[in-house]
Design an enzyme around this catalytic site. Structure first.
Site, PDB file in Angstrom:
ATOM      1  N   ARG A 117      29.531  35.790  32.811  1.00  0.00           N
ATOM      2  CA  ARG A 117      28.267  36.365  33.318  1.00  0.00           C
ATOM      3  C   ARG A 117      27.178  35.287  33.454  1.00  0.00           C
ATOM      4  O   ARG A 117      25.999  35.542  33.208  1.00  0.00           O
ATOM      5  CB  ARG A 117      27.754  37.489  32.412  1.00  0.00           C
ATOM      6  CG  ARG A 117      28.667  38.705  32.322  1.00  0.00           C
ATOM      7  CD  ARG A 117      28.793  39.413  33.657  1.00  0.00           C
ATOM      8  NE  ARG A 117      29.385  40.730  33.525  1.00  0.00           N
ATOM      9  CZ  ARG A 117      30.695  40.966  33.493  1.00  0.00           C
ATOM     10  NH1 ARG A 117      31.559  39.987  33.622  1.00  0.00           N
ATOM     11  NH2 ARG A 117      31.146  42.200  33.375  1.00  0.00           N
ATOM     12  N   SER A 136      26.803  47.464  32.379  1.00  0.00           N
ATOM     13  CA  SER A 136      26.684  46.939  31.018  1.00  0.00           C
ATOM     14  C   SER A 136      25.285  46.366  30.831  1.00  0.00           C
ATOM     15  O   SER A 136      24.867  45.508  31.604  1.00  0.00           O
ATOM     16  CB  SER A 136      27.679  45.807  30.787  1.00  0.00           C
ATOM     17  OG  SER A 136      28.982  46.241  30.988  1.00  0.00           O
ATOM     18  N   GLU A 142      22.488  41.439  29.581  1.00  0.00           N
ATOM     19  CA  GLU A 142      23.095  40.908  30.803  1.00  0.00           C
ATOM     20  C   GLU A 142      22.133  41.171  31.961  1.00  0.00           C
ATOM     21  O   GLU A 142      22.105  40.452  32.952  1.00  0.00           O
ATOM     22  CB  GLU A 142      24.422  41.656  31.025  1.00  0.00           C
ATOM     23  CG  GLU A 142      25.130  41.281  32.283  1.00  0.00           C
ATOM     24  CD  GLU A 142      26.257  42.231  32.621  1.00  0.00           C
ATOM     25  OE1 GLU A 142      26.086  43.042  33.549  1.00  0.00           O
ATOM     26  OE2 GLU A 142      27.310  42.151  31.980  1.00  0.00           O
TER      27      GLU A 142
END
Ligand code: EPU
Length: 338
Positions: free
Chosen positions: A164, A238, A334
């Protein structure tokens, strides 16, 4: 190109947060992006560049220019016996690109079916799911350098992809507007069905030799079963990254919490699912005011309708603090918090 004043960003972020942008503009061509950079001196302005708005938590009115990327088009630019190079413009819906690849039997993106957002955002955080990340098929991208309005190319290694992560979240942050991404996809069957949920779903359906579409369908079924549809319940997938902890810390936790899942990354590091940690802390399915952690996947924070960005941010901080107190593990968002 029209610049609008005081526009609500509610329709443009998947959390459905109602804040205003002082200025709002849509860009449809590379030339428009370049004009924005040079004539409008974008480098000096406060700016928010977005496509699908699926990785954003807006906590306040935005007193700068919100720029919605709407460049479209998917083209095959090259092929040989084994591979095909597909160039997608940054405003294309990610899932449309995946469906284009699946329809044409080009392998490599099927595990990334149904991820919300647009093509241009995909390399920013090296989107990934079910054992695949875009860095696995990413060839290069083209971006406009905001300072100069010039087109530049970034090859795979230059993007510094990680979990990520990419250069665009770090040293190149706010310096470029991505306009297209080229993927190198395989013409020969090379499916990745190792991930437990995919192999279980295929087994349940009695599929021993899956096609590319079978894998894509399995991923769509898995995602639809536990990830809320942002059109129904605002969310941004997420909210946190899965933390990577030292093997020693993991072993100590395993003694105390024998069911703690962990995926060794190397001899030193273990990745732990943040969803499990959050669930253990009692947040899964718990509603706090207008927000909460989703009932089927605790890693996804949701807006039950009228949540403000700050309410969701407060919950995120509460979850972080509780996970830290309980397990001594720091979890980091995130999502891009503005
Ligand atoms: N788990 C729980 N409780 C929960 C959620 C998860 O115990 O409420 C545990 C279970 O042990 C489960 C494990 O976590 O086996 C993994 O869960 P899942 O397969 O749902 O994956 P994840 O690690 O929670 C990551 C990505 C997702 C991606 C899936 C599938 C991150 C931050 N998220 O989630 O990506 O779809 O794997 O590969 O890495 C996204 O980034 O927005 C996203 C949805």
């Amino acid at each position: 190109m029209v610049i609008y004043q005081n526009i609500s960003l509610k329709p443009y972020n998947t959390f459905g947060i109602d804040v205003n942008a002082a200025q709002f503009v849509r860009v449809n061509t590379i030339e428009e992006v370049q004009v924005l950079c040079t004539t409008f001196n974008l480098a000096e302005r406060k700016k928010l560049i977005f496509g699908g708005g699926s990785n954003l938590l807006l906590t306040q009115d935005f007193d700068g220019m919100a720029i919605k990327i709407e460049l479209n088009g998917i083209n095959k630019i090259k092929e040989d016996d084994n591979f095909v190079w597909i160039k997608a413009m940054s405003g294309e819906v990610w899932h449309h690109l995946v469906m284009y690849a699946v329809d044409n039997n080009y392998y490599g993106l099927e595990n990334l079916s149904l991820i919300p957002g647009c093509v241009g955002a995909a390399p920013m955080q090296n989107i990934g799911a079910y054992g695949v990340e875009i860095k696995d098929t990413f060839e290069e991208l083209t971006a406009v350098e905001i300072e100069t309005g010039k087109l530049v190319t970034f090859k795979n290694e230059e993007c510094k992809f990680g979990y990520r992560e990419s250069i665009f979240k770090n040293e190149a942050k706010d310096k470029y507007i991505i306009v297209s991404v080229t993927f190198k996809l395989s013409k020969k069957g090379n499916l990745n069905t190792q991930y437990g949920a995919i192999s279980d779903t295929l087994k349940q359906k009695g599929i021993a030799e899956p096609s590319i579409r079978d894998v894509s369908d399995a991923v769509i079924a898995i995602r639809s079963s536990k990830l809320p549809d942002p059109k129904v319940l605002g969310n941004s997938g997420s909210f946190f990254k899965n933390p990577e902890i030292h093997a020693n810390q993991y072993d100590a936790l395993k003694l105390k919490y024998p069911t703690i899942p962990g995926y060794p990354l190397n001899t030193d590091l273990v990745k732990v699912p943040a969803g499990w940690l959050i669930e253990q802390c009692g947040f899964k399915g718990k509603r706090i005011g207008n927000t909460g952690a989703h009932k089927d996947q605790a890693l996804v924070l949701v807006n039950y309708g009228e949540a403000t960005g700050n309410e969701i941010f407060a919950l995120a901080k509460q979850i972080q603090a509780t996970v830290f107190e309980t397990f001594g593990i720091k979890i980091t968002p995130e999502v891009n918090i503005i």
